[in-house]
Design a protein around this motif. Structure first.
Motif, short mmCIF file in Angstrom:
data_model
loop_
_atom_site.label_atom_id
_atom_site.label_comp_id
_atom_site.label_asym_id
_atom_site.label_seq_id
_atom_site.Cartn_x
_atom_site.Cartn_y
_atom_site.Cartn_z
N VAL A 207 38.06 62.09 79.63
CA VAL A 207 36.93 61.76 78.77
C VAL A 207 36.06 60.72 79.46
CG1 VAL A 207 36.29 60.71 76.57
CG2 VAL A 207 38.12 62.40 76.65
N PHE A 208 34.76 60.95 79.46
CA PHE A 208 33.84 60.08 80.18
C PHE A 208 33.51 58.82 79.38
CE2 PHE A 208 32.63 64.35 81.98
CZ PHE A 208 33.27 64.14 83.19
N SER A 209 33.11 57.79 80.12
CA SER A 209 32.73 56.51 79.53
C SER A 209 31.68 56.72 78.44
CB SER A 209 32.18 55.60 80.63
OG SER A 209 31.74 54.38 80.10
N GLY A 210 31.85 56.00 77.33
CA GLY A 210 30.94 56.16 76.20
C GLY A 210 31.48 57.07 75.13
N GLU A 320 31.02 65.76 77.48
CA GLU A 320 31.48 64.40 77.17
C GLU A 320 32.88 64.16 77.73
OE1 GLU A 320 29.01 64.29 72.94
OE2 GLU A 320 31.16 64.72 72.95
N GLY A 321 33.54 65.25 78.06
CA GLY A 321 34.87 65.20 78.63
C GLY A 321 35.18 66.51 79.33
N THR A 322 36.31 66.59 79.98
CA THR A 322 36.80 67.71 80.80
C THR A 322 36.03 67.72 82.13
OG1 THR A 322 35.37 69.63 80.29
CG2 THR A 322 37.06 69.05 78.67
N TYR A 323 36.47 68.58 83.06
CA TYR A 323 35.72 68.75 84.31
C TYR A 323 35.09 70.14 84.36
CZ TYR A 323 40.41 70.60 85.52
OH TYR A 323 41.61 71.26 85.52
N LEU A 324 34.81 70.66 83.18
CA LEU A 324 34.24 71.99 83.03
C LEU A 324 32.84 71.88 82.46
CD1 LEU A 324 37.47 73.45 81.45
CD2 LEU A 324 36.73 73.74 83.83
N VAL A 325 31.91 72.62 83.06
CA VAL A 325 30.51 72.52 82.65
C VAL A 325 30.04 73.88 82.15
CG1 VAL A 325 28.18 71.86 83.34
CG2 VAL A 325 30.15 70.71 84.38
N TRP A 326 29.50 73.89 80.95
CA TRP A 326 29.03 75.11 80.29
C TRP A 326 27.55 75.28 80.60
CZ3 TRP A 326 31.43 79.15 78.80
CH2 TRP A 326 31.14 79.90 77.68
#
Length: 392
Positions: A207-210, A320-326
Motif C-alpha cells: 500500500v502506497f504512502s497516503g 493506491e496499492g498493489t503493483y498492478l496497474v489497470w
C-alpha cells in the motif's frame, strides 16, 4: 541513484510461469511478459540467506509451525496494520486461492449464492462456480477514474439469500485500498443479512504512502466473528513459488470446519521452506519492503507520465496499492481480440486482457510494474508506440 531493484535478472529457463511461456501462450518467445502477479526482483537477502541455510541441512522432513512462526505472524499484523490477533485464530493453506475455495465449500452449500465485486481477480469466479455455488455479481462503479462499491445494489442482492461475500482488499485489478468507511458500510450490510465475509488481503502490505490497509476483521468484534482474512507473504516479498499462506478467523466454528476440510485434503502440514520464509520475511524483511514501495511508486509515476505524453488514449487508473496497474483502453477498443493483437502482435508485450476479470473488464488491460525500471520502460514504450501506430 541506483537501486537494488534496478538489477535485471534473467528468469528464463527457471520454469518461470511468467517468463517461460511466451511462445506457448502468445505465439512469440520474444514477447515481454508484464502480466502474472509476481515480481522480477530478488527476495530480501535475509530471506535468501535463511533459505540457503535451511537447504544446506539437507533434510526436508515433515514440518511444524513453531512458537516463533506464530509470533512472526502476530507481530507483523500488529506492527504493520495495528491488528492484534491471537495465536489460536491462525491457520494455514498452501495458497490464498486454495483457502478461498475451501472456505466457499465449508461456509456454503451447493447452489448457495456467493457475492463478488467485478471486475475482480479471476480465480474468485472459479472458487465459487467450480464448487457448485452461484456467482452473484455486485459490480463496482467506475467514478472519476476510480472504483467505488455500489452499496444500494449490494443491499438488494444480499436480500436474496446470499451466504458469503468474497472481498478483494486491496482490490485487484483496480488497486483501490478500501477505506474504513467503505469497509464498515459493507460489513454492516453483511451482518444485517447474515453473510460471512471472506477477505483476500494478499496485497495488504503493498500500500502506497497516503493510504492505509485495514484488515476487515480488525474493524470490530462483530466483523471479526463473521469473517475470515486470507493473507500471505508471497506477493509482499516475491516468494509465490514457495506455497504458504495464512488464514485468520476469530470464529472457532468456522475455523474448525475449515481445518477439518484442510486435513481431509491432507494439506494441513507446513511447507519446510515456507515456515522459514514466513518467519524471515516478517521478522527481517520490513526495510526491504519500505524500499520496494518507494521504487514501485516511482515506477508508477514514470508509467503514468509516459502514457499521458505518448498514448493519452490509454487512461492509467492510478492504484493506491498493489503493483498492478489497470489501464483503460476503451478509447482504442473494448474488443478483447483487438487488444490482444495490439499487445502480442504489434507491441510484443503481454499485459493481462481485462475481460478475464469479468465482463466489466472489457476494454481494460492489467499491467504488472514490479520489474526493473528499464524493463518497465521498454514495455510501456513498446505499447505506447503500438497505440500510436494503431490510431494512425
Amino acid at each position: 541513484m541506483h537501486s537494488i531493484f534496478d538489477e535485471v535478472l534473467d528468469r528464463r529457463h527457471t520454469s518461470s510461469y511468467k517468463w517461460d511461456q511466451s511462445q506457448k501462450l502468445f505465439g512469440d518467445a520474444d514477447i515481454l511478459p508484464m502480466w502474472v502477479a509476481d515480481m522480477d526482483f530478488r527476495a530480501p537477502e535475509e530471506v535468501v540467506k535463511a533459505l540457503v541455510e535451511r537447504t544446506a541441512h539437507g533434510v526436508f522432513g515433515y514440518t511444524i509451525r513453531t512458537d516463533s512462526y506464530y509470533d512472526a505472524v502476530i507481530n507483523w499484523q500488529k506492527r504493520r496494520h495495528g491488528w492484534e490477533i491471537k495465536r489460536e485464530w491462525i491457520t494455514t493453506s498452501p495458497g490464498v486461492v486454495s483457502a478461498l475455495s475451501i472456505l466457499v465449500e465449508t461456509l456454503t452449500e451447493p447452489g448457495d449464492k456467493v457475492v463478488l465485486q467485478a471486475p475482480v481477480y479471476y480465480p474468485f469466479y472459479d472458487v465459487i462456480a467450480m464448487n457448485g455455488r452461484e456467482v452473484v455479481n455486485n459490480p463496482l462503479r467506475l467514478e472519476n477514474g476510480q472504483y467505488r462499491m455500489d452499496f444500494d445494489h449490494l443491499k438488494s442482492v444480499l436480500a436474496t439469500g446470499v451466504k458469503a461475500l468474497l472481498l478483494c482488499n486491496p482490490h485487484n485489478p483496480g488497486g483501490r485500498v478500501w477505506t474504513m468507511e467503505e469497509l464498515k458500510t459493507l460489513g454492516e450490510l453483511c451482518l444485517a443479512h447474515g453473510v460471512t465475509v471472506v477477505s483476500d488481503e494478499i496485497h495488504g502490505d503493498l500500500v502506497f504512502s497516503g493510504h492505509k490497509h485495514i484488515p476487515f476483521a480488525s474493524i470490530s468484534a462483530d466483523f471479526a466473528e463473521h469473517s475470515v482474512v486470507c493473507t500471505a507473504p508471497s506477493k509482499t516479498f516475491n516468494i509465490p513459488g514457495i506455497p504458504t499462506s495464512i488464514v485468520i478467523t476469530q470464529n472457532a466454528k468456522i475455523r474448525n470446519a475449515y481445518n477439518r476440510r484442510l486435513k481431509a485434503l491432507s494439506i494441513h502440514m507446513e511447507n519446510a521452506l515456507g515456515a522459514v520464509a514466513v518467519e524471515t520475511c516478517y521478522n527481517k524483511g520490513e526495510r526491504w519492503l519500505d524500499e520496494l514501495l518507494v521504487y514501485l511508486r516511482d515506477n508508477l509515476a514514470v508509467m503514468s507520465a509516459h502514457m499521458a505524453e505518448h498514448a493519452p488514449e490509454v487512461k492509467v487508473m492510478v492504484p493506491e496499492g498493489t503493483y498492478l496497474v489497470w489501464l483503460d483502453c476503451r478509447e482504442i477498443s473494448d474488443d478483447p481480440a483487438v487488444l490482444k493483437d495490439l499487445m502480442y502482435k504489434s507491441a510484443k508485450v503481454a499485459f493481462n486482457e481485462g475481460s478475464i476479470f469479468g465482463k466489466e473488464g472489457r476494454g481494460f488491460l492489467r499491467a504488472n510494474i514490479a520489474c526493473p525500471r528499464s524493463v518497465m520502460q521498454e514495455g510501456i514504450r513498446r505499447f505506447a508506440a503500438a497505440v500510436r501506430k494503431f490510431k494512425g
